[in-house]
Design an enzyme around this catalytic site. Sequence first.
Site, PDB file in Angstrom:
ATOM      1  N   CYS A   8      -3.170   5.557   9.492  1.00  0.00           N
ATOM      2  CA  CYS A   8      -3.373   6.949   9.913  1.00  0.00           C
ATOM      3  C   CYS A   8      -4.769   7.080  10.510  1.00  0.00           C
ATOM      4  O   CYS A   8      -5.447   8.088  10.324  1.00  0.00           O
ATOM      5  CB  CYS A   8      -3.130   7.931   8.770  1.00  0.00           C
ATOM      6  SG  CYS A   8      -4.125   7.640   7.306  1.00  0.00           S
ATOM      7  N   CYS A  36       0.874  -1.190   0.000  1.00  0.00           N
ATOM      8  CA  CYS A  36       0.000   0.000   0.000  1.00  0.00           C
ATOM      9  C   CYS A  36       0.905   1.233   0.000  1.00  0.00           C
ATOM     10  O   CYS A  36       0.818   2.106   0.863  1.00  0.00           O
ATOM     11  CB  CYS A  36      -0.965   0.002   1.170  1.00  0.00           C
ATOM     12  SG  CYS A  36      -1.871  -1.556   1.377  1.00  0.00           S
TER      13      CYS A  36
END
Length: 431
Positions: free
Chosen positions: A375, A254
């Site tokens: 995040c 990713c």
Amino acid sequence: MKKNINLRSLAAQAIEQVVEKGQSLSNVLPPLQQKVSDKDKALLQELCFGVLRTLSQLEWLISKLMARPMTGKQRTVHFLIMVGLYQLLYTRIPPHAALAETVEGAVAIKRPQLKGLINGVLRQFQRQQEALLAEFAEHENRYLHPKWLLKRLQQAWPEQWQEIVEANNQRPPMWLRVNRNHHSRDEWLALLNEAGLEGFTHPDYPDAVRLATPAPVHALPGFAEGWVTVQDASAQGCMRYLQPENGERILDLCAAPGGKTTHILEVAPQAQVMAVDIDEQRLSRVYDNLKRLGVKAEVKQGDGRFPEQWCGNEQFDRILLDAPCSATGVIRRHPDIKWLRRDRDIAELAQLQAEILNAIWGHLKPGGTLVYATCSILPEENSQQIAAFLARTPDAELHATGTPASPGQQNLPGVEEGDGFFYAKLIKRRN
């Protein structure tokens, strides 16, 4: 020479695309910025970000100032009025100029017959501003977050949720990562000072510099030459746990847009890095970053749930999995997240994260390190995700990040001026 285009109308159209069509501002805004002069790009961004940051307040104000909401083909006018209210509330633009430009925006969106309405609503706000803001200060919308997200933050962080909300509603600082292969951080800070800019260091991340005031990248010494990269301090924290070494085979999963891929290669220039992302369009930014920094990695398009499709049976010394997540830790950078996410998304994202973790674990060598990062600041995606993985994976061992009862390291938004971020370092036991 760019022709004179009404910025307020562009901002209204961008915000409408986000709120009504579910488009990401990072996709909608750049094409619109191409239509305006360089000096106007920053103002267009400020108007879009600002309205999305304060959307629930602006919606409430309009409900008080107008008898009926604008619908159908007149819906863009609703967002144009929001742009006007935001300028009056939060910018230094002289009120007469804000009003004039916003009213003129009606012509640009082919609704000139509504100029009088827009002018009337904004002037009514000016007259009633003090009373309206006093009333709003007691309203549930005052936190500027959707109800479902506020509830989750209150449940997850009963002591800190108000600080989190406050941090989410701030403008973000601009963090940079100094490329240690060109200059030490302190050497580059001296160059920054010579350029008339001021920067501050981070207590935990050795390459990080925070600008006193955000600046365009072309103003940064050596940006084009790869001396420095724009990356939040918390994202830089991944290297603290990954600890890549020269000669190792490392997977960045990713990986787009490539900030962590290039950081790996700055820390370990002789590492053999494979960067994989499912989004082919975003991979172009990985190539751009590699080229600017003058480093090489093997870049592949692939789905993290099916690693055999892009790496066969290969195993890696270290894996960085920056998992797809709710991005609830970076709302101050991407205020549209508050309005694009839905409560149901969290369970779906947690399921996807678990599937990727399960699939990729077999591609880690015994004794190898996997760093799981998001995040997000929601436990379902972070500590609970890792606790469940440890429970079902006998050869996985938590290392240097939290405890088995509460695994991982959670940074909350605004702490040390960084974004909200989660890290868990897992070691694969040798049999």
